[in-house]
Every structure is written in C-alpha cells, then in structure tokens.
Design an enzyme around this catalytic site. Structure first.
Site, PDB file in Angstrom:
ATOM      1  CD  GLU A  19      87.922  51.818  41.518  1.00  0.00           C
ATOM      2  OE1 GLU A  19      88.031  53.056  41.484  1.00  0.00           O
ATOM      3  OE2 GLU A  19      88.732  51.053  40.994  1.00  0.00           O
ATOM      4  CB  ALA A  37     106.074  54.534  60.269  1.00  0.00           C
ATOM      5  CG  LEU A  64      87.340  55.361  49.934  1.00  0.00           C
ATOM      6  CD1 LEU A  64      87.270  56.191  48.671  1.00  0.00           C
ATOM      7  CD2 LEU A  64      88.665  54.644  50.012  1.00  0.00           C
ATOM      8  NE  ARG A  69      89.800  54.793  42.537  1.00  0.00           N
ATOM      9  CZ  ARG A  69      90.580  54.388  43.512  1.00  0.00           C
ATOM     10  NH1 ARG A  69      91.552  55.166  43.936  1.00  0.00           N
ATOM     11  NH2 ARG A  69      90.401  53.223  44.079  1.00  0.00           N
ATOM     12  CG  HIS A 117      91.147  58.741  47.177  1.00  0.00           C
ATOM     13  ND1 HIS A 117      91.019  58.304  48.466  1.00  0.00           N
ATOM     14  CD2 HIS A 117      91.540  57.668  46.448  1.00  0.00           C
ATOM     15  CE1 HIS A 117      91.323  57.007  48.515  1.00  0.00           C
ATOM     16  NE2 HIS A 117      91.661  56.605  47.312  1.00  0.00           N
ATOM     17  NE  ARG A 157      95.955  55.924  43.849  1.00  0.00           N
ATOM     18  CZ  ARG A 157      95.220  55.069  44.580  1.00  0.00           C
ATOM     19  NH1 ARG A 157      95.443  53.770  44.505  1.00  0.00           N
ATOM     20  NH2 ARG A 157      94.275  55.514  45.380  1.00  0.00           N
ATOM     21  CG  PHE A 213      89.697  47.865  42.320  1.00  0.00           C
ATOM     22  CD1 PHE A 213      88.916  47.161  43.212  1.00  0.00           C
ATOM     23  CD2 PHE A 213      90.395  48.983  42.786  1.00  0.00           C
ATOM     24  CE1 PHE A 213      88.832  47.550  44.537  1.00  0.00           C
ATOM     25  CE2 PHE A 213      90.322  49.372  44.115  1.00  0.00           C
ATOM     26  CZ  PHE A 213      89.545  48.669  44.997  1.00  0.00           C
ATOM     27  CG  LEU A 271      97.331  49.455  49.263  1.00  0.00           C
ATOM     28  CD1 LEU A 271      96.284  48.435  49.683  1.00  0.00           C
ATOM     29  CD2 LEU A 271      98.032  50.021  50.493  1.00  0.00           C
ATOM     30  CG  HIS A 280      87.469  57.273  45.574  1.00  0.00           C
ATOM     31  ND1 HIS A 280      86.191  56.782  45.440  1.00  0.00           N
ATOM     32  CD2 HIS A 280      88.284  56.195  45.593  1.00  0.00           C
ATOM     33  CE1 HIS A 280      86.247  55.455  45.385  1.00  0.00           C
ATOM     34  NE2 HIS A 280      87.511  55.077  45.471  1.00  0.00           N
ATOM     35  CD  GLN A 338      92.402  58.472  42.048  1.00  0.00           C
ATOM     36  OE1 GLN A 338      92.751  57.799  43.008  1.00  0.00           O
ATOM     37  NE2 GLN A 338      92.503  58.047  40.809  1.00  0.00           N
ATOM     38  N   GLY A 361     107.452  53.501  53.725  1.00  0.00           N
ATOM     39  CA  GLY A 361     108.584  53.622  54.645  1.00  0.00           C
ATOM     40  C   GLY A 361     108.929  52.280  55.278  1.00  0.00           C
TER      41      GLY A 361
HETATM   42  C1  LIG Z   1      90.720  55.844  52.733  1.00  0.00           C
HETATM   43  C2  LIG Z   1      91.761  55.379  51.746  1.00  0.00           C
HETATM   44  C3  LIG Z   1      91.638  54.141  51.132  1.00  0.00           C
HETATM   45  C4  LIG Z   1      92.602  53.708  50.223  1.00  0.00           C
HETATM   46  N1  LIG Z   1      92.449  52.484  49.634  1.00  0.00           N
HETATM   47  C5  LIG Z   1      93.404  52.031  48.783  1.00  0.00           C
HETATM   48  C6  LIG Z   1      93.311  50.735  48.203  1.00  0.00           C
HETATM   49  O1  LIG Z   1      92.384  49.987  48.477  1.00  0.00           O
HETATM   50  N2  LIG Z   1      94.278  50.347  47.349  1.00  0.00           N
HETATM   51  C7  LIG Z   1      95.344  51.136  47.039  1.00  0.00           C
HETATM   52  O2  LIG Z   1      96.188  50.717  46.266  1.00  0.00           O
HETATM   53  N3  LIG Z   1      95.461  52.369  47.579  1.00  0.00           N
HETATM   54  C8  LIG Z   1      94.522  52.832  48.457  1.00  0.00           C
HETATM   55  N4  LIG Z   1      94.663  54.072  49.013  1.00  0.00           N
HETATM   56  C9  LIG Z   1      95.897  54.827  48.780  1.00  0.00           C
HETATM   57  C10 LIG Z   1      97.039  54.235  49.627  1.00  0.00           C
HETATM   58  O3  LIG Z   1      96.532  53.700  50.818  1.00  0.00           O
HETATM   59  C11 LIG Z   1      98.084  55.286  49.971  1.00  0.00           C
HETATM   60  O4  LIG Z   1      98.474  55.969  48.819  1.00  0.00           O
HETATM   61  C12 LIG Z   1      99.320  54.629  50.577  1.00  0.00           C
HETATM   62  O5  LIG Z   1      98.958  53.769  51.625  1.00  0.00           O
HETATM   63  C13 LIG Z   1     100.309  55.665  51.065  1.00  0.00           C
HETATM   64  O6  LIG Z   1     101.345  55.027  51.752  1.00  0.00           O
HETATM   65  P1  LIG Z   1     102.647  55.821  52.162  1.00  0.00           P
HETATM   66  O7  LIG Z   1     103.562  54.830  52.795  1.00  0.00           O
HETATM   67  O8  LIG Z   1     103.145  56.590  51.019  1.00  0.00           O
HETATM   68  O9  LIG Z   1     102.172  56.907  53.242  1.00  0.00           O
HETATM   69  P2  LIG Z   1     101.215  56.860  54.507  1.00  0.00           P
HETATM   70  O10 LIG Z   1     100.670  55.534  54.805  1.00  0.00           O
HETATM   71  O11 LIG Z   1     100.270  57.992  54.346  1.00  0.00           O
HETATM   72  O12 LIG Z   1     102.232  57.194  55.705  1.00  0.00           O
HETATM   73  C14 LIG Z   1     102.864  58.442  55.831  1.00  0.00           C
HETATM   74  C15 LIG Z   1     103.792  58.389  57.029  1.00  0.00           C
HETATM   75  O13 LIG Z   1     104.568  59.567  57.098  1.00  0.00           O
HETATM   76  C16 LIG Z   1     104.622  60.046  58.410  1.00  0.00           C
HETATM   77  N5  LIG Z   1     104.890  61.479  58.342  1.00  0.00           N
HETATM   78  C17 LIG Z   1     104.346  62.385  57.489  1.00  0.00           C
HETATM   79  N6  LIG Z   1     104.870  63.600  57.718  1.00  0.00           N
HETATM   80  C18 LIG Z   1     105.767  63.448  58.706  1.00  0.00           C
HETATM   81  C19 LIG Z   1     106.638  64.346  59.391  1.00  0.00           C
HETATM   82  N7  LIG Z   1     106.704  65.650  59.107  1.00  0.00           N
HETATM   83  N8  LIG Z   1     107.408  63.843  60.378  1.00  0.00           N
HETATM   84  C20 LIG Z   1     107.355  62.526  60.725  1.00  0.00           C
HETATM   85  N9  LIG Z   1     106.554  61.647  60.102  1.00  0.00           N
HETATM   86  C21 LIG Z   1     105.777  62.113  59.107  1.00  0.00           C
HETATM   87  C22 LIG Z   1     103.294  59.657  59.002  1.00  0.00           C
HETATM   88  O14 LIG Z   1     103.358  59.615  60.408  1.00  0.00           O
HETATM   89  C23 LIG Z   1     103.103  58.280  58.378  1.00  0.00           C
HETATM   90  O15 LIG Z   1     103.797  57.321  59.145  1.00  0.00           O
HETATM   91  C24 LIG Z   1      93.706  54.535  49.924  1.00  0.00           C
HETATM   92  C25 LIG Z   1      93.831  55.757  50.546  1.00  0.00           C
HETATM   93  C26 LIG Z   1      92.867  56.190  51.427  1.00  0.00           C
HETATM   94  C27 LIG Z   1      93.025  57.556  52.039  1.00  0.00           C
END
Ligand SMILES: Cc1cc2nc3c(=O)[nH]c(=O)nc-3n(C[C@H](O)[C@H](O)[C@H](O)COP(=O)(O)OP(=O)(O)OC[C@H]3O[C@@H](n4cnc5c(N)ncnc54)[C@H](O)[C@@H]3O)c2cc1C
Length: 591
Positions: free
Chosen positions: A259, A19, A256, A290, A357, A402, A123, A408, A246, A244, A23
C-alpha cells in the site's frame, strides 16, 4: 506404532510456537525476565512471514503530519467497521509510539527524514483529527520493514539466550482432564522423530492462513496450524468470515505490491485511463481502506473496464514519481516487478488485482494475550496455560477489516503484553502440572495416520482443489447460494482427505508429511471461514454479501465463534467500551 514412553521430553517454563514477530517479541520479554523459553518454528526463524512485510508499522509519532494515538484509535475502530474491541484498540494505539521507539533501540534501521527522525508514510484509512486530512502514520524501513524488525528481534533473542528449536513442526497441544494446556507434541523435521515439549505456559504465534486461497500474498508456511490445534483442543475460533483481500497483488500471480506504493503517490487506473477511485471514495481516493479499494477494483473488472486482453486487471501507476523516489522508497517492489513481470515500475504501470492477504479472525484472546472461552457464568475465562498473539489470534483489534501497518504493530504490542502476563502466571504457578498421557495420544495418532499405506488421493491435489474452491465460492463478493455450494465442496474435500495417502513414508526431511498435516489445518480453517460467512447475513468490512449489501448493527454487531465439533457457531458481543476514553459509536463508514 509409537510407544508413548519412548518419546523424549523437554521441559521449559514457556513454549512459544512460532518465530515471527509475535512469537519473538513475547519470547524476548520472557527471556529477559529469566524464564526458560523454547521457541519452536517449522522454518528457520528469520524465514517467518513477518520478514515479507513491506510497508511499515503504525504509530502516531507525528513526525510528518500532526498526530496522536486517539486519532489512530478512531481510524482503527472505523477501519474495523465497528467490529473491533475498543478496549484492545485503545491499548494498542496508546502503546504504539513507545514500542516503535523500542524497536529502533533494538536495532531496526528505520528510514529517516532530513531532520533525522523516523520516516513515516501515508497509508490507507489514516486521518488527522477523527476523519479529517490524510495522516502519515506508518513508520518504514524503505519497503522492507518486516525484514528489519524480524532480524532485530531474532538477534535480541539470541542475546537473551532464548532456546530455539528450528525446523520443528508442532502437531498438537497437550491438554489435561481439567482443560489446562501442558505444552505440545512436536516433530523434528530433519529426523521425523516426535518430541514432547512440556511447559507451564504455551503461546501460539503461528501466523495467518493465507494459503487457503489460490492467489495470495502469503508464505507457503501460512497454513493456520495454530487455529487447527486450538480447534482440535475443543476451543472455538473467532470471526473467520473476515478475510482481507489486498487490492494490489501482481495480477495473476498474487505477490504483494505494498500500500506504500499508493502512500508515496501512486494511483489506480482502469482501461479508459480513469482514476476510478475518485468515484468510490471521493475524499481518500486510492488511500481508502483495503476492503473498499478491493471491491472497487473487482467492480471495475466485472463491469468491463479492466485492462489487458482479458480485461481482468487494473493498473497501478507509480512511474510519474520518478526513478529516484521509486529506487529510494520502493526498492523491493521495483525488484519484484522486474523479476516477475519483466517491466520497470519506474517506467511502466503495474497490472494488479485483489489477492488474499490477511486473516482478521483467529484464536480468541483478551488484550493480555490469554486465550479465552465462554465460562460457566456466560462470561469469558482464560484457558489455563494457553496464550496466542499475532495473526493467528483475534484480540480483536482489526474487527472486520485491518488497516495497513496495524499488524506489525499488533504483533509487537500483544507479543509484549502476553510475555508480561505469562511472567505473572509463572510467579504464581511454580511447578509443572502432571503430564497427561491421554493428551499426547491424539497427536501421535495423527502422526500414525499418515503412515498408512495403500492407494489414495494425493495431498497436493486436494490442496489445489481447496484453494480454488475458497477463491471461487468465498472471495471478495459473496452470496448465499454460492457460499452454500462452497460449504458442500469444502466438506467433500474434508471427506476425501480422510482417505488420502502419502507415497513417501521416509522419515528424514519428509516435507510431504508436513504438508499433509498442514492441509488438515487448512481444511478446518476453510470450513470455519465458509460456515461463518454463510451465516452472517450482512456486509461489514471485508465480508461483502451481494444479497445483504448493508451493515446490520442491530443483529450482527457481534463476533462469531466456530467450533470444530459439529461445525457449530455461537456469537459474543463486541467490546464497545474503551479503557479511558468515550466509545466511538457505529456510524456509516465513508472515505
Ligand atoms: C507480503 C506481506 C506484506 C505485509 N506487509 C505488512 C506491513 O507492511 N505492515 C503490517 O503491519 N503488516 C503487514 N503484513 C502482515 C504482517 O506481516 C503479518 O500479519 C505478521 O507479520 C504476522 O506475524 P506473526 O508473528 O503472527 O506470524 P508469522 O510471521 O507468519 O510467523 C509464524 C511463525 O509460526 C511458525 N509456525 C506456524 N505453524 C507452525 C507449526 N505447526 N509448528 C511450528 N512452527 C509453526 C512459523 O514457522 C513462523 O515462525 C504483511 C503480510 C504479508 C504477507
């Protein structure tokens, strides 16, 4: 032992596992099209790691500097060190502006320029006119952009009547004899009871695997569960050697510093007070890509120019920007630095060092979010019913490195694309396939395995060893001997894990059991990472081999695919042909 027929079943058109932004964007698309959608998340949706994203999301809106999607595409291909697939990159960069405006309309409170338009900051790796002056392409809601996006998407899903299973842990996919995916076996964390969620289509959006390394910026939940599930289903994962680091994690702690701090005018200093990035990237300096900045910091420290009593970090200076800019543009960073370092960044520089990261590799997909594997004719074909988006997937738009602000973007663009593809599939496939009971066995056996009593090592101990090993043997700089030792070490941890035992066998909210499942996934992702890193005899993007310092396009401009069975590797070509424009051929990458 559980009796299969006693496990309750719920049925949906689509099961979305995860989520985060990926997702939720896909679920929204589906719910709005009136598909029945179940979203399973092991934490409450708005605690997903997307919430922690700070700096912003890229789109060539051109609000601050002239810009267009084609320049964005060029920067992304170059940033990927020519390993990104150019059809997918073109698709993402073209879609960006529309999807950011759509987010704005969904309620994301972006920061504003004086003229009322969305604020955009500079950035790393962003340029105007194919490598010219610095561009400002990252749309930001102060330094809490992910928080703003995730909450808006969650609210929109509630409105669209998406069905949420909060605090359910997905154990494994259910696969039938024809190789189609029929949903998953999940565990209700509160009760410890399993549940079968049967679905015509299943989308993995489980995020990255940053917890593989000791110092990292990631949430505790980022344990690569989707990658583990896919590997156990006999499907390979792609490009795992590219992880990656950071450049600016809080030294010794890993959290973190966006950037965006450098985008606002911050810069790095070594112990002599030198702006050392001028030596490594004369043009882009502190806003080089990066991988380039991380290697520069690691080199400064290694060559004795680090700061502090141990000489093991460098300084990030933002105090010259003044209290007003820091408070307005970087309020989250200010609070975090005050909390964890007890210093005020608007008055003192921040000690920083590279920290793990982002997972560039992941589950292989095409630009429609379909999970693909090699077909009989040597080409690729989709795995029926299975999709993946976000950080767990490898489309591949990020290639070997990346660019900040592109993840995002990736999650909203491909979340939407996968949603649309699933809607098409559901039109043609109106009924559920027959349930495959053998497909459920594996998951239930994994559940039963952790009920074994007796003496054995603890999960926490093995996880600590794994994280230390990954950091030590497979960090910013890599070399053959060290990687070889690392692979043995991770294999040894895998062997010891088979004999590990839980002390607590209670059912209600047993998080120790969840951590055991997570460690199994971490170990698989670790093996994939070290195996692929050892094999790749070149330096490209984030994968930097001291013994092979050059990029080798002749032999290595290809994606790796790692299979769990036998720890086998195969390769597939990079998709160098964009959709409508001329390809960007590989050239030396300088900033
Ligand atoms: C500190 C930080 C700052 C960042 N800043 C930026 C930024 O400024 N700009 C940018 O572009 N990117 C940034 N990123 C990267 C970016 O935020 C992430 O790559 C992106 O948000 C990942 O989104 P996602 O939907 O793939 O997964 P996530 O948001 O990680 O969500 C994963 C989901 O999967 C669920 N899940 C996982 N395993 C299971 C399981 N076995 N059963 C049930 N549920 C499960 C979790 O509960 C969660 O809901 C940053 C990352 C970090 C860590």
């Amino acid at each position: 032992m559980l009796v299969k027929s006693a496990v309750p079943i719920r049925r949906f058109d689509t099961l979305v596992i995860g989520a985060g932004g990926g997702g939720l964007r896909a679920a929204l698309q589906l719910s709005q099209a009136e598909a029945t959608v179940a979203v399973v998340s092991k934490v409450f949706p708005t605690r997903s790691h997307t919430v922690a994203a700070q700096g912003g999301v890229n789109a060539a809106l051109g609000n601050v500097t002239p810009d267009n999607w084609h320049w964005h595409m060029y920067d992304t291909v170059k940033g990927s060190d020519f390993l990104g697939d150019q059809d997918a990159i073109e698709y993402m960069c073209r879609a960006a502006s529309r999807l950011v405006v759509e987010l704005e309309h969904a309620g994301v409170p972006f920061s504003r320029l004086d003229n009322g338009k969305i604020y955009q900051r500079a950035f790393g790796g962003q340029s105007q006119n194919f490598g010219g002056d610095q561009a400002s392409r990252t749309c930001a809601a102060a330094d809490r952009t992910g928080h703003a996006i995730l909450h808006s998407l969650y609210q929109q899903n509630i409105r669209a009547k998406t069905h949420f299973f909060d605090e359910y842990y997905a154990i494994d996919l259910i696969k039938d004899a024809e190789g189609a995916i029929l949903g998953a076996v999940v565990l209700e964390i509160e009760t410890g009871e399993p549940l079968i969620i049967e679905a015509k289509t299943t989308l993995l959006a489980t995020g990255g695997v940053g917890r593989l390394f000791r110092n990292n910026t990631n949430a505790r939940i980022n344990t690569g569960d989707g990658m583990g599930m896919v590997l156990r289903a006999g499907i390979p994962i792609e490009d795992m050697e590219f992880f990656q680091f950071h450049p600016t994690g809080i030294a010794g702690k890993g959290m973190l510093i966006t950037e965006g701090a450098r985008g606002e005018g911050g810069y790095l200093l070594n112990k002599d007070g030198e702006r050392f990035m001028e030596r490594y990237a004369p043009h882009a300096k502190d806003l080089a890509s990066r991988d380039v900045v991380s290697r520069a910091i690691a080199t400064e420290v290694r060559e004795g120019r680090g700061c502090g009593p141990e000489g093991d970090y460098v300084l990030l200076k933002v105090d010259h920007l003044g209290e007003e800019v820091v408070n307005k543009r970087l309020p989250g960073i200010r609070d975090m630095v005050k909390t964890f370092l007890h210093i005020d960044p608007s008055k003192q520089p921040i000690p920083v060092f590279p920290t793990a990261h982002y997972t560039m590799g992941g589950i292989p997909t095409n630009r429609f979010g379909e999970v693909v594997q090699s077909g009989a004719d040597g080409g690729e074909e989709p795995v029926p019913g299975l999709y993946a988006v976000g950080e767990c997937a490898c489309v591949s738009v990020h290639g070997a490195n990346r660019l900040g602000g592109n993840s995002l973007l990736d999650i909203v663009v491909f979340g939407r694309a996968a949603g649309n593809r699933i809607i098409e599939y559901l039109r043609d496939h109106r009924y559920h396939r027959h349930m495959s009971w053998p497909g459920v066995d594996g998951a239930l056996a994994r559940l039963a395995r952790w009920d074994q009593r007796g003496e054995g090592e603890s999960v926490a101990q093995l996880r600590n060893e794994l994280q230390k090993a990954m950091e030590h043997y497979c960090g910013v700089f890599r070399t053959e001997d060290v990687l070889r030792e690392g692979l043995e070490k991770v294999k040894e941890i895998e062997r010891r894990l088979a004999d590990a035992r839980l002390r607590d066998h209670s059912k209600v909210f047993n998080t120790a059991r969840i951590e055991a499942f997570e460690l199994e996934n971490l170990v698989d992702a670790g093996l994939a990472t070290v195996t692929a890193a050892l094999a790749r005899q070149e330096s490209r993007g984030a994968h930097s081999r001291i013994d092979y310092p050059e990029r080798d396009d002749q032999n290595w401009m290809k994606h790796s695919l790692y299979y769990k069975e036998g720890g086998r590797l195969t390769y597939k070509p990079v998709r160098t042909q964009p959709l409508t424009v001329e390809p960007f051929p590989p050239k030396p990458r300088v900033y």
